[in-house]
Write a protein that holds these residues in place. Structure first.
Motif, PDB file in Angstrom:
ATOM      1  N   HIS A  72      -7.756  -2.469   1.938  1.00  0.00           N
ATOM      2  CA  HIS A  72      -7.918  -2.470   0.472  1.00  0.00           C
ATOM      3  C   HIS A  72      -8.337  -1.102  -0.070  1.00  0.00           C
ATOM      4  N   TYR A  73      -9.071  -0.308   0.718  1.00  0.00           N
ATOM      5  CA  TYR A  73      -9.347   1.073   0.271  1.00  0.00           C
ATOM      6  C   TYR A  73      -8.027   1.844   0.162  1.00  0.00           C
ATOM      7  N   TYR A  74      -7.163   1.668   1.167  1.00  0.00           N
ATOM      8  CA  TYR A  74      -5.867   2.364   1.126  1.00  0.00           C
ATOM      9  C   TYR A  74      -5.018   1.894  -0.053  1.00  0.00           C
ATOM     10  N   ILE A  75      -5.059   0.602  -0.346  1.00  0.00           N
ATOM     11  CA  ILE A  75      -4.300   0.081  -1.494  1.00  0.00           C
ATOM     12  C   ILE A  75      -4.847   0.683  -2.789  1.00  0.00           C
ATOM     13  N   ALA A  76      -6.179   0.783  -2.899  1.00  0.00           N
ATOM     14  CA  ALA A  76      -6.787   1.382  -4.096  1.00  0.00           C
ATOM     15  C   ALA A  76      -6.272   2.811  -4.282  1.00  0.00           C
ATOM     16  N   ILE A  77      -6.196   3.566  -3.192  1.00  0.00           N
ATOM     17  CA  ILE A  77      -5.697   4.952  -3.263  1.00  0.00           C
ATOM     18  C   ILE A  77      -4.210   4.974  -3.606  1.00  0.00           C
ATOM     19  N   ALA A  82      -5.864   9.648  -7.155  1.00  0.00           N
ATOM     20  CA  ALA A  82      -7.015  10.554  -7.303  1.00  0.00           C
ATOM     21  C   ALA A  82      -8.345   9.800  -7.188  1.00  0.00           C
ATOM     22  N   TYR A  83      -8.388   8.815  -6.318  1.00  0.00           N
ATOM     23  CA  TYR A  83      -9.582   7.976  -6.157  1.00  0.00           C
ATOM     24  C   TYR A  83     -10.490   8.600  -5.094  1.00  0.00           C
ATOM     25  N   ALA A  84     -11.268   9.589  -5.503  1.00  0.00           N
ATOM     26  CA  ALA A  84     -12.125  10.333  -4.569  1.00  0.00           C
ATOM     27  C   ALA A  84     -13.102   9.411  -3.843  1.00  0.00           C
ATOM     28  N   GLU A  85     -13.702   8.471  -4.565  1.00  0.00           N
ATOM     29  CA  GLU A  85     -14.708   7.606  -3.951  1.00  0.00           C
ATOM     30  C   GLU A  85     -14.112   6.739  -2.844  1.00  0.00           C
ATOM     31  N   ALA A  86     -12.862   6.317  -3.001  1.00  0.00           N
ATOM     32  CA  ALA A  86     -12.209   5.535  -1.946  1.00  0.00           C
ATOM     33  C   ALA A  86     -12.007   6.407  -0.707  1.00  0.00           C
TER      34      ALA A  86
END
Length: 169
Positions: A72-77, A82-86
């Motif tokens: 799910h972190y990869y999906i968020a990215i 540009a999802y630095a926090e992920a």
């Protein structure tokens, strides 16, 4: 805040942000298990909702489901490149798993997006130090301290790295 989100869902049950925000409030209160269905509901309504993927990932990782959390972190990215926090969360995850090369790549990606993320410099330095690249680690700790001179963790890591460098010489 919880009451407002619940009222919003009563009026409009297909509001993904309300589902996500209730999940976030529950997670913040330590009710991670209860938060997960809210994130999942948000994603059923809006599958490309990067923040809900990120929050679900964090909850799953906290619960011990590293594989699904990572996914799910990869999906968020994927949905928000540009999802630095992920990237930071993935870096931390891989660092803890001993996969330093992946951790380094994610910290570097986070810093390309946000060059002022102090913890990313510190954690990148830790990963580089574990790789044996002491000089590069020292540079990262110094960058963190340039941004936040009273960052004690980076200061301690810098002292450790300098001591390691001295031992190697």
């Amino acid at each position: 805040a919880m009451a407002h989100y619940q009222t919003a869902l009563e009026i409009k049950p297909d509001l993904p942000a309300a589902h996500n925000n209730i999940g976030a409030l529950l997670a913040k209160q330590g009710h991670t298990e209860e938060a997960i269905p809210y994130y999942q509901n948000a994603l059923q309504i809006r599958p490309h909702y990067a923040l809900a993927h990120f929050n679900l990932a964090s909850a799953l990782v906290e619960k011990g489901d590293i594989e699904q959390g990572t996914r799910h972190y990869y999906i968020a990215i994927e949905y928000q490149p540009a999802y630095a926090e992920a990237h930071i969360k993935l870096g931390d995850l891989f660092l803890n798993l001993g996969e330093r090369e992946k951790a380094i790549n994610h910290y570097m990606a986070a810093l390309q997006i946000d060059p002022n993320w102090i913890e990313a410099y510190n954690n990148l330095g830790i990963a580089l130090m574990q790789e044996g690249n002491i000089e590069a680690a020292i540079r990262q700790f110094q960058k963190a301290l340039q941004l936040k001179p009273d960052f004690e963790m980076a200061e301690n890591n810098l002292k450790r790295a300098v001591a390691m460098q001295t031992d190697l010489e």
